[in-house]
Design a protein around this motif. Structure first.
Motif, PDB file in Angstrom:
ATOM      1  N   UNK A   1       9.344 -52.865  50.773  1.00 27.89           N
ATOM      2  CA  UNK A   1      10.902 -53.511  50.464  1.00 27.89           C
ATOM      3  C   UNK A   1      11.175 -53.298  49.279  1.00 27.89           C
TER       4      UNK A   1
ATOM      5  N   UNK B   1       0.915 -57.958  60.464  1.00 29.83           N
ATOM      6  CA  UNK B   1       2.232 -58.110  61.348  1.00 29.83           C
ATOM      7  C   UNK B   1       3.375 -58.000  60.450  1.00 29.83           C
ATOM      8  N   UNK B   2       3.059 -58.784  59.079  1.00 22.78           N
ATOM      9  CA  UNK B   2       4.462 -58.604  58.244  1.00 22.78           C
ATOM     10  C   UNK B   2       4.297 -57.159  57.660  1.00 22.78           C
TER      11      UNK B   2
ATOM     12  N   UNK C   1       6.087 -55.045  60.309  1.00 29.75           N
ATOM     13  CA  UNK C   1       7.568 -55.297  60.561  1.00 29.75           C
ATOM     14  C   UNK C   1       8.361 -54.802  59.293  1.00 29.75           C
ATOM     15  N   UNK C   2       7.900 -55.007  57.871  1.00 31.54           N
ATOM     16  CA  UNK C   2       8.500 -54.569  56.758  1.00 31.54           C
ATOM     17  C   UNK C   2       8.691 -52.910  56.859  1.00 31.54           C
TER      18      UNK C   2
ATOM     19  N   UNK D   1      11.395 -52.217  59.346  1.00 32.47           N
ATOM     20  CA  UNK D   1      12.944 -52.675  58.887  1.00 32.47           C
ATOM     21  C   UNK D   1      13.270 -51.778  57.320  1.00 32.47           C
TER      22      UNK D   1
ATOM     23  N   UNK E   1      16.610 -50.120  56.745  1.00 28.95           N
ATOM     24  CA  UNK E   1      17.833 -51.073  56.715  1.00 28.95           C
ATOM     25  C   UNK E   1      18.161 -51.539  55.102  1.00 28.95           C
TER      26      UNK E   1
END
Lengths: 309, 279
Positions: free
Chosen positions: B223, B266-267, B270-271, B274, B277
């Motif tokens: 991110x 899991x994090x 998911x990052x 995404x 985005x």
């Protein structure tokens, strides 16, 4: 919206998704082993043989909740590691039934944290053998000797009677009935034609300390005890030593533990001509009232089959 | 310590907080996870992931030494050995005779082998198998004291040396030209990692510790666009995984270290998904 805020929002979203997922998993698992009802006498037993004995003593006495601490843990308790779930059970317990003789070393620290728990040491007054695996330790598998097991049942009944005076007589009556059954079992063992009195004399090597009591009941000689009640492989040197002992002392039988792999006993048997007999030390199995008696009968049958030929 | 316990009981009136071991664990998680988040980014930047893994494995030998000499507190020998191990590794690494990952691999294997030989003597390794997956009940108040001390030391270290460390991670020659004492900095950083890993390894587990260092940083990297975001996200993700993992492991009755890792993973995924985005 600026970029950083967007990212923070995204991270927050991800974290909520993960939390919801983890929460629902936790909820489902927790519901499956839902918690106990209040206002009962909560008895926790340390492990399987104690659970079966206590189960018989408790019988159909109402208002008693019986839990086994170590679930149906395969193998012996020596290396058992306590879990957070166990701590929760202990927290609610009012009576803790132990085998004693050093078997429950894993809870000693914990018991000091819960002084309100009444601990029943069922080994009180039992005849203990010296451990063959560990020096300076007693052999804690005393339930394998029916005489000791009967004493254990009586001790449990006595302890429960003290903790729950109301049902004292019921506990004692149940214990008496169960002891009668064990007496019958002992007669069966003596009448099995395996004991030293009926002309059988075997030198055995035991692959678990528990079988020393078995050998004692039958009057057989334990030539050597091998400690494989853990998952570590034996070294080649150890195996060679055992083979030497077998040759030297004319060992005819190897008592192997049902819980563990029989690969090593079989291999040794192949090299020496001794026979492998798989014996159940009764530390796990069905949560059935007669599990001890059935298991012992099964053990006798296994030996009769081997030696009958 | 009792005072701290009471504060926690007041602030968090949940059923799980009545147990001392859970309070200890929560305090440890609150201290250790932000540290892991910070350290993780540095380790990833400096390409030291393998190094910290090797350090984790040296815990075997640290414990073995403690057992041989009969220390009551195994932490002492574990930390001391890990420091010696880290410094020695750094020294040999600098000679540049062999490639870095080879030398780390050699150290890692030797560190576990010596420990395993001693601990598995007489076939008794199962006694120590809990150090592989970690044991949450092993956290003691004394250990929390040590963790707190390290936390403070680490914060001071990051506060004063962050820029130097950062320039070192970008380019060693550049850092050299700026007059940064690379060797010293490198050694201090290694010692720091050694201490933090050793004091948390017994409840996280040898097999798991490195993942706990790397995963939050890796997820944050998905991110983040600048150094500040990178560290901030990493600390947040690390703390989140630690706390949630501890709670889940309590309710579901699983080993804590691995549970934390699953959540951090899991994090991470998911990052990763995404990422387009926001970037």
């Amino acid at each position: 919206m600026n970029k950083l805020a967007k990212k923070c929002l995204l991270l927050l979203g991800i974290m909520s998704i993960v939390t919801v997922l983890a929460g629902s998993v936790g909820f489902l698992v927790n519901r499956a082993n839902s918690d106990s009802v209040k206002g009962k006498l909560k008895i926790v037993t340390s492990f399987y043989p104690m659970y079966i004995a206590t189960m018989n003593v408790v019988g159909d006495v109402e208002g008693v909740e019986l839990t086994n601490l170590t679930k149906n843990q395969g193998g012996c308790l020596h290396e058992y590691q306590i879990t957070t779930d166990d701590m929760k059970h202990m927290e609610n317990a009012s009576v803790f039934v132990t085998n004693g003789a050093g078997m429950e070393s894993f809870v000693e620290d914990i018991l000091t944290q819960y002084p309100h728990i009444k601990v029943i040491d069922s080994s009180d007054g039992c005849e203990l053998l010296q451990s063959l695996e560990e020096e300076d330790e007693v052999n804690s598998h005393l339930w394998m000797d029916p005489d000791n097991y009967m004493k254990q049942i009586a001790n449990i009944a006595k302890g429960l009677g003290e903790a729950d005076e109301e049902h004292k007589e019921q506990y004692e009556a149940n214990a008496k009935a169960y002891i009668e059954k064990i007496k019958k079992l002992k007669e069966d063992i003596i009448g099995s034609g395996l004991t030293v009195d009926s002309g059988k004399q075997e030198n055995v090597i035991i692959f678990h300390d528990a079988f020393a009591y078995m050998a004692k009941v039958l009057g057989w000689t334990t030539a050597y005890a091998v400690d494989i009640d853990n998952d570590t492989a034996m070294s080649a040197g150890d195996v060679a030593d055992i083979i030497e002992v077998i040759k030297e002392k004319n060992v005819t039988l190897l008592f192997a533990e049902k819980q563990f792999s029989d690969a090593i006993p079989k291999q040794i048997a192949g090299e020496t001509g001794a026979k492998v007999c798989i014996i159940d030390s009764l530390v796990s199995g069905e949560m059935d009232k007669d599990a001890y008696i059935d298991g012992m009968h099964e053990n006798i049958r296994a030996m009769q089959e081997l030696l009958g030929e | 310590m009792n005072f701290v316990y009471e504060v926690f009981e007041r602030l968090l009136p949940f059923s799980f907080m009545q147990y001392d071991f859970m309070k200890n664990a929560l305090i440890a998680v609150l201290i250790i996870t932000p540290l892991f988040g910070m350290l993780g980014t540095m380790i990833v930047n400096n390409k030291m992931a393998f190094f910290s893994d090797a350090l984790g494995h040296s815990a075997f030998t640290g414990i073995a030494i403690g057992v041989i000499f009969g220390f009551a507190d195994l932490n002492v020998t574990m930390v001391l050995f890990a420091i010696v191990f880290a410094l020695l590794l750094n020294r040999i690494k600098r000679r540049n005779a062999v490639s870095t990952d080879t030398i780390i691999s050699v150290f890692s294997s030797l560190g576990s082998a010596i420990g395993l030989v001693v601990l598995s003597q007489n076939g008794n390794f199962s006694k120590y198998s809990s150090i592989l997956v970690g044991d949450i009940l092993s956290i003691t108040p004394a250990e929390i004291g040590w963790l707190l001390l390290i936390f403070v030391v680490a914060m001071i270290f990051f506060g004063t040396c962050f820029n130097q460390l950062h320039s070192m991670s970008i380019n060693v020659s550049l850092a050299n030209s700026k007059g940064i004492r690379i060797k010293l900095l490198d050694d201090i950083f290694a010692v720091m990692i050694a201490m933090i890993i050793m004091l948390s390894i017994r409840w996280v587990g040898i097999l798991m510790i490195n993942a706990l260092l790397i995963l939050p940083a890796a997820a944050a990297r998905n991110l983040a666009e600048n150094v500040r975001e990178y560290h901030g996200f990493s600390v947040v993700i690390s703390m989140f995984s630690g706390i949630l993992g501890l709670l889940v492991s309590y309710f579901v009755n699983t080993a804590t270290g691995p549970t934390i890792i699953i959540i951090a993973s899991a994090v991470f995924f998911l990052t990763l998904l995404t990422k387009p985005l926001v970037k």
